[in-house]
Design an enzyme around this catalytic site. Structure first.
Site, PDB file in Angstrom:
ATOM      1  N   GLU A  72       2.259  -0.628  -1.552  1.00 46.30           N
ATOM      2  CA  GLU A  72       2.137  -2.081  -1.399  1.00 46.30           C
ATOM      3  C   GLU A  72       2.503  -2.851  -2.663  1.00 46.30           C
ATOM      4  OE1 GLU A  72      -1.713  -2.764   0.401  1.00 46.30           O
ATOM      5  OE2 GLU A  72      -1.378  -1.145   1.826  1.00 46.30           O
ATOM      6  N   ASN A  99       5.688   2.849  -0.290  1.00 43.57           N
ATOM      7  CA  ASN A  99       4.986   2.630   0.979  1.00 43.57           C
ATOM      8  C   ASN A  99       4.589   1.161   1.062  1.00 43.57           C
ATOM      9  OD1 ASN A  99       3.813   3.930   3.335  1.00 43.57           O
ATOM     10  ND2 ASN A  99       1.802   3.529   2.449  1.00 43.57           N
ATOM     11  N   HIS A 157       0.833  -1.053  10.475  1.00 47.46           N
ATOM     12  CA  HIS A 157      -0.471  -1.492  10.995  1.00 47.46           C
ATOM     13  C   HIS A 157      -0.168  -2.710  11.856  1.00 47.46           C
ATOM     14  CE1 HIS A 157      -3.087   1.092   8.652  1.00 47.46           C
ATOM     15  NE2 HIS A 157      -2.430   0.784   7.551  1.00 47.46           N
ATOM     16  N   GLU A 172       1.317   4.720   8.662  1.00 45.84           N
ATOM     17  CA  GLU A 172      -0.095   4.335   8.867  1.00 45.84           C
ATOM     18  C   GLU A 172      -0.267   3.634  10.205  1.00 45.84           C
ATOM     19  OE1 GLU A 172      -1.813   2.300   5.511  1.00 45.84           O
ATOM     20  OE2 GLU A 172      -0.731   3.523   4.054  1.00 45.84           O
ATOM     21  N   ASP A 227      -1.266   2.093  13.596  1.00 46.37           N
ATOM     22  CA  ASP A 227      -2.351   1.811  14.543  1.00 46.37           C
ATOM     23  C   ASP A 227      -2.029   0.509  15.267  1.00 46.37           C
ATOM     24  OD1 ASP A 227      -3.017   0.190  12.328  1.00 46.37           O
ATOM     25  OD2 ASP A 227      -4.841   1.300  11.865  1.00 46.37           O
TER      26      ASP A 227
END
Ligand code: G3I
Length: 474
Positions: free
Chosen positions: A275, A317, A353, A383, A385
């Site tokens: 990030e 990432n 996400h 990641e 979801d």
């Protein structure tokens, strides 16, 4: 089994045959226990209990029984399980069927089992019992239901991963799904700087070691998440509070050398920088590294990681590039500069996400992945979801469609090498504690009871479909 030994047992234990239940007969010297599909019965010296559906990915419905002897058997017992032809999943040839037994690794074939397709039965001689079913073994990607996620993904060069926390290693149910379905783990928190050195000079590797050791012992790859998380709220307070650039540089170099060096050969890929961009923006995050060291600290972090383990894949990432306006372009520009400068960067992790079951546009998301593979890099969904709204009765279906769009995009891009979900079951998600979404968010592939959801079947189907011809290569 000698009949003389059996007869007293039959008398002593009272044979009970339920109307649709277990039936007994003798074949030569053997006691034969017939267990019809769907029945629950009590019998001579063993109890046969039908297992609730779904009994497992590789079993014919209504044929799974837990068969427990009242006493040990010194000699083989012949077990016959019946199956209903109509219950064999479409696309699974009867010739694939056999008797299977549930082991910790999943359903495995029972040695010497035979199938009578005329009678629709599977028979085997057993000295130890347990959970038995009619099923098939091994992944046949033409029939998604014969495969687990990792089995479906491996032949097309995709790892399927999930998070693992040290405390979850003791959760047998979680671990059993992890081992069955996933080929990689990302430590959700144990490898973060705040876990490894939350107090200055105090190294704490116990949690990370536990996850890495568990992965090594069980053939799981590890994504090292993460060396430098460029968001001050997740940085140890003592680091975020540094004011001397030389001190921060020295610590960061030492930290990367120590952590990467410790796990060299055991952690094959690292999220070196996590990030780097502002959470909801397109500029740099404004972390202590940005403020004290200037823009070049990212390249330096990659060079330090490369020096510590020249064999490791090094990744950047990022969060929100799939939905924050302009953020993908900003990340692409940053990564493009690193590549142009010869920085040892090998992959770009798209966290994905999601914020709802809507979107993303499949083609647009695929093009974003291709933008990075066009630079010669790997790309991954790291990641994943997809939170749902508990008031939405159609949420499970919409969620499955969203997962399918995302995973299909990865499958369509040859250089997309990993899909990791941020958790396994809805019970474990970080999202329910975030205070942002209406709960429960139920964002993952397995429900609270560890049962696969429609989203699981959507992902499995996308993986089994395989790379389309002409999938964009790295
Ligand atoms: O370890 C303490 C524990 O001692 C304490 O009792 C407990 C009380 O709340 O907190 C525990 O720490 C929590 C930690 O997770 C471990 O469970 C933190 O409060 C909590 O903030 C932390 O949340 C994690 C978050 O990153 C911040 O590190 C989430 O589990 C984790 O899912 C999340 O993961 C991040 C990725 O690393 C990067 N991308 C975004 C993603 C979601 O935020």
């Amino acid at each position: 089994m000698v009949l003389a030994l059996v007869a007293p047992m039959l008398v002593a234990c009272r044979v009970q045959v339920t109307p649709a239940g277990v039936r007994f007969s003798f074949a030569g010297d053997d006691l034969v226990v017939h267990v019809p599909a769907g029945s629950v019965g009590t019998e001579v010296t063993m109890t046969a209990v039908a297992l609730p559906e779904p009994a497992g990915a590789n079993t014919v419905p209504d044929t799974a029984f837990s068969v427990t002897p009242d006493r040990g058997w010194a000699v083989p017992v012949r077990i016959t399980l019946a199956y209903a032809r109509s219950a064999v999943p479409a696309g699974v040839a009867e010739g694939l069927l056999t008797m299977v037994r549930r082991e910790s690794s999943g359903w495995v074939p029972v040695a010497g089992a035979t199938v009578d397709t005329l009678a629709a039965t599977a028979t085997a001689e057993l000295t130890t019992l347990g959970q038995l079913a009619v099923g098939w073994v091994g992944c046949d990607r033409r029939y998604a239901s014969t495969c687990t996620l990792r089995e479906a993904a491996a032949p097309i060069g995709i790892r399927v991963g999930a998070t693992l926390e040290p405390a979850q290693i003791g959760d047998a149910a979680y671990i059993s799904v992890l081992h069955r379905e996933f080929g990689a783990v990302t430590p959700e928190n144990a490898l973060k700087m705040y876990s490894i050195q939350n107090q200055r000079g105090v190294w704490t590797f116990a949690g990370a070691d536990a996850v890495v050791d568990h992965a090594a012992d069980n053939g799981l790859e590890v994504r090292g998440h993460t060396l430098v998380w460029s968001q001050d709220q997740y940085t140890p307070a003592w680091v975020a509070g540094l004011t001397d650039p030389a001190e921060l540089r020295a610590f960061t170099d030492e930290y990367i050398a120590t952590v990467v060096g410790r796990y060299a050969g055991r952690i094959p890929r690292w999220d070196v920088v996590n990030e780097p961009l502002a959470t909801y923006g397109t500029g740099r995050a404004g972390s202590v590294w940005d403020d004290l060291l200037g823009a070049g600290w990212i390249a330096d972090a990659f060079r330090a990681a490369h020096a510590a383990d020249p064999d490791a894949e090094l990744w950047i990432n990022e969060y929100g590039t799939d939905w924050v306006p302009g953020k993908h372009a900003a990340l692409l520009a940053l990564v493009g500069e690193l590549v142009a400068d010869g920085v040892p960067v090998h992959g770009v992790g798209i966290q994905a996400h999601r914020t709802s079951t809507a979107g993303p546009d499949a083609a647009a998301f695929r093009r974003q992945l291709q933008d990075f593979t066009a630079l010669g890099l790997q790309v991954a969904i790291t990641e994943l979801d997809v939170p749902t709204d508990p008031r939405d009765s159609g949420a499970a279906t919409a969620q499955a469609a969203a997962y399918r769009r995302l995973v299909e995009a990865c499958v369509a891009v040859e250089g997309c090498t990993e899909v990791t979900t941020w958790g396994i079951t809805d019970a474990d998600t970080w999202l329910d504690g975030l205070g942002v979404f209406r709960t429960p968010t139920r964002p993952l592939l397995f429900d609270d009871s560890m049962q696969p959801k429609p989203a699981y079947r959507a992902v499995l189907g996308a993986l089994c479909a395989g790379r389309p011809k002409g999938a964009a290569a790295v």
